[in-house]
Design a protein around this motif. Structure first.
Motif, PDB file in Angstrom:
ATOM      1  N   GLU A 155       0.816  -1.209   0.000  1.00  0.00           N
ATOM      2  CA  GLU A 155       0.000   0.000   0.000  1.00  0.00           C
ATOM      3  C   GLU A 155       0.856   1.269   0.000  1.00  0.00           C
ATOM      4  OE1 GLU A 155      -2.908  -0.276   3.104  1.00  0.00           O
ATOM      5  OE2 GLU A 155      -3.854  -2.057   2.245  1.00  0.00           O
ATOM      6  N   GLU A 156       2.180   1.111   0.187  1.00  0.00           N
ATOM      7  CA  GLU A 156       3.081   2.257   0.103  1.00  0.00           C
ATOM      8  C   GLU A 156       3.502   2.553  -1.338  1.00  0.00           C
ATOM      9  OE1 GLU A 156       6.367   1.427   2.605  1.00  0.00           O
ATOM     10  OE2 GLU A 156       5.171   1.241   4.448  1.00  0.00           O
ATOM     11  N   SER A 157       3.107   1.685  -2.254  1.00  0.00           N
ATOM     12  CA  SER A 157       3.509   1.824  -3.654  1.00  0.00           C
ATOM     13  C   SER A 157       2.389   2.425  -4.480  1.00  0.00           C
ATOM     14  CB  SER A 157       3.888   0.453  -4.240  1.00  0.00           C
ATOM     15  OG  SER A 157       4.957  -0.129  -3.511  1.00  0.00           O
ATOM     16  N   SER A 158       2.768   3.337  -5.369  1.00  0.00           N
ATOM     17  CA  SER A 158       1.795   3.865  -6.318  1.00  0.00           C
ATOM     18  C   SER A 158       1.561   2.835  -7.410  1.00  0.00           C
ATOM     19  CB  SER A 158       2.306   5.171  -6.934  1.00  0.00           C
ATOM     20  OG  SER A 158       3.461   4.925  -7.721  1.00  0.00           O
ATOM     21  N   TRP A 159       0.546   3.082  -8.223  1.00  0.00           N
ATOM     22  CA  TRP A 159       0.188   2.135  -9.284  1.00  0.00           C
ATOM     23  C   TRP A 159       1.364   1.880 -10.222  1.00  0.00           C
ATOM     24  CZ3 TRP A 159      -4.105  -0.807 -10.129  1.00  0.00           C
ATOM     25  CH2 TRP A 159      -4.296  -1.346 -11.394  1.00  0.00           C
TER      26      TRP A 159
END
Length: 649
Positions: free
Chosen positions: A168-172
């Protein structure tokens, strides 16, 4: 020479920061590096002629001249200039330059410009639609959905605890193709993932103001700037606040970034009792226990009265959320200890929010768990079963979600916190049992207009037509006026109507048991056939019958079996008594005596007393027959009497 910006991730605060490596390559011309500002002219060597050798021509040349013209030609060139610099003045045809004009034109271009730069006006921000599957508990997901979630490294724990999964810390754009495929199967795309899962935490500060993102304004409202975002200074104060500690403006900005209470806090924060925000204790003190100043403000500015304060949820002002209050009402509420968060949760319970507003703040998830939908919320469909349950009838999961909306037993059941040490289930409404001539002029006016009382019908209990109606059958105006007289739904249905307008099946258990003890059954109720006990005077009821009659708000002076018109007397304690006669205005008329008529020979209708008995009246609560046992209505089954007697004991 290449200029490199290093790529790094900062983790000093709740929001991770990502910087993208950029490589800027120089332009190579004839083997030599050039910058954007260099102009390469390969048509001729530098001019060597002196100024006096400058040729004056009135027509343009067909090829570049070695020496510059003295002044511009009067005719334009036959081909467009190849300069990359913008025109000094706007032109009718579009320019071929990739750079915008230095100043806007006075009139629109005939054809669109060919500039590759974005328009100056920002594109309005629109929050992407929420993907609801993410808020379904893990054990309620079907096996296929659980498998997809596990492909994104979710477990039971990290699914139910928001923000716990590192993905959830990563962007798409930082996800692998396999991860984006699985996220797509859950219903996500780039916009919804970056907002609802990542909350734009994987973005660079400079990227968040781009036209198709436009979230920089919300982070700025929360106190962030490029220095705090990159970890060069501490995170703003909002970053360490719980959801309801945020100001209303901060909470709005956080909601625009797809946060809600459960995702902002990451771990649920509950005060004592399992509530999301601390209970304002003074609101649950009865009216006369309040400080004089608080009571005065509540009465004068917020229009509370004793009854609307003591019956939780009854006050008209409590049907409005904070922003619906007038500025003066908000100021008054703040002065006695409320703010927007405590008012909307503890007083209004978000009931006046539109369904869209509930969704915006994530509150619909709690109401959905209680069975509400957008259609039932706006009245298109019936309210869910939970709405008609008492607190004790809710299951534990329903209670848990109700607490998140600042409900507990007293305010869910709309308890009357007026001290009640009497024998009735609800505090006796004093004003209703005061004689007509003791009412104030305002009270008489209220009673006479929408409720259509006269002095005679006010003093004769059970006579007024309005008392044959249940609370739900009253008009909104009649309900409002009844409240002003100190009556509300429970006291009206009990003391005024005695539940006779309700269906037998809808009667609460204790109420139905009371009617059974008095001789009613379902068939007699449907036919409105009154049992013989109703023809007896109060003193002829057994002690058990009197006890159960109290449970439906009967007592000696409003019991149907008393004289045809039982009147209120002028008593300083506003209690009710016997057989005085009143005129139309409620003024007592002398009758020459108040002796009770002897009915010993025939008794009351349908209940002839043994002629061997010489007494027509016995001490209150008992009527003994020759056998010496208590008189009992013959309609009461023996099994019910055993049950009722046990409850009475």
């Amino acid at each position: 020479m290449a200029i490199q910006l290093s790529r790094r991730i900062l983790g000093q605060s709740k929001m991770s920061r990502l910087f993208i490596t950029l490589w800027v390559l120089p332009t190579i011309v004839d083997g030599q590096p050039q910058t954007q500002g260099d102009i390469i002219d390969s048509t001729s060597p530098p001019t060597t002629s002196p100024v006096n050798d400058i040729i004056d021509t009135s027509t343009p040349t067909t090829s570049p001249t070695v020496t510059p013209s003295l002044r511009p030609s009067s005719l334009p060139s036959s081909i467009p200039t190849l300069s990359q610099a913008p025109s000094r003045e706007p032109t009718d045809p579009p320019s071929l330059s990739a750079i915008p004009s230095q100043k806007p034109t006075n009139v629109p271009s005939i054809s669109p410009t060919l500039s590759f730069m974005p328009s100056a006006a920002p594109i309005q921000y629109s929050r992407p639609t929420r993907v609801d599957i993410r808020y379904v508990p893990w054990n309620e997901l079907d096996p296929e959905t659980q498998k997809i979630a596990m492909n994104l490294d979710y477990t039971n724990t990290t699914w139910n605890k928001y923000g716990a999964n590192p993905i959830e810390e990563s962007s798409w754009e930082d996800l692998t193709s396999e991860q984006t495929s699985n996220a797509s199967l859950l219903g996500y795309d780039m916009k919804s993932w970056d907002c609802w899962i990542n909350h734009y935490e994987g973005y660079r500060w400079i990227d968040m103001g781009q036209p198709f993102i436009q979230v920089l304004q919300w982070f700025t409202s929360l106190g962030w700037d490029i220095q705090s975002w990159t970890g060069k200074k501490e995170a703003p104060e909002s970053d360490s606040k719980t959801w309801y500690d945020l100001t209303s403006e901060e909470r709005f900005s956080a909601a625009q970034l797809c946060y809600s209470r459960i995702t902002w806090n990451e771990v649920e924060v509950f005060s004592n009792g399992g509530f999301p925000i601390e209970k304002p204790g003074f609101r649950f003190d009865h009216w006369w226990k309040l400080d004089d100043e608080v009571r005065e403000i509540a009465h004068e500015s917020l229009k509370y009265s004793e009854i609307t304060w003591n019956v939780l949820g009854l006050g008209a002002v409590e049907a409005r959320d904070w922003m619906s209050l007038t500025p003066s009402e908000r100021e008054a509420a703040e002065s006695i200890g409320w703010n927007q968060a405590t008012w909307d949760c503890w007083i209004n319970h978000f009931r006046s929010y539109s369904w869209e507003n509930l969704v915006f703040y994530g509150l619909d998830l709690d109401y959905q768990s209680l069975g509400w939908t957008d259609l039932s919320w706006d009245g298109t469909e019936d309210a869910p079963p939970s709405n008609d349950k008492t607190w004790n009838e809710l299951n534990e999961l329903e209670k848990q979600y109700a607490r998140k909306l600042c409900y507990f037993e007293d305010n869910w059941d709309m308890v009357d916190i007026t001290p009640n040490n009497g024998k009735f289930p609800h505090p006796k409404p004093k004003s209703r049992f005061a004689p007509w001539n003791e009412l104030s002029d305002d009270e008489k006016e209220i009673a006479a207009e929408s409720l259509q009382y006269s002095g005679k019908t006010w003093n004769s209990y059970g006579v007024a037509e309005i008392e044959s109606k249940g609370w739900d059958e009253l008009t909104p105006l009649q309900q409002s006026d009844a409240i002003r007289l100190g009556l509300y739904e429970r006291t009206w249905d009990c003391f005024q109507n005695h539940y006779h307008s309700k269906r037998w099946i809808s009667l609460e258990g204790e109420v139905r048991d009371a009617f059974r003890v008095l001789g009613w059954d379902e068939n007699g109720w449907a036919a409105n056939f009154r049992p013989p006990s109703y023809e007896n005077k109060w003193g002829r009821l057994s002690e058990m019958e009197q006890t159960f009659a109290n449970r439906i708000c009967y007592f000696e002076d409003n019991w149907p079996g008393q004289a045809e018109e039982v009147k209120a007397e002028n008593k300083t304690d506003a209690s009710v008594a016997g057989d005085g006669v009143f005129d139309e205005d409620g003024t007592e008329v002398e009758t020459g005596g108040n002796e009770e008529q002897d009915t010993s020979e025939t008794g009351e209708k349908g209940n002839q007393i043994d002629s061997g008995s010489s007494e027509s009246n016995t001490p209150s609560g008992t009527q003994e027959e020759n056998s010496g046992s208590k008189w009992v209505s013959p309609a009461v089954p023996a099994t019910l009497l055993m049950t009722a007697f046990g409850a009475w004991l």
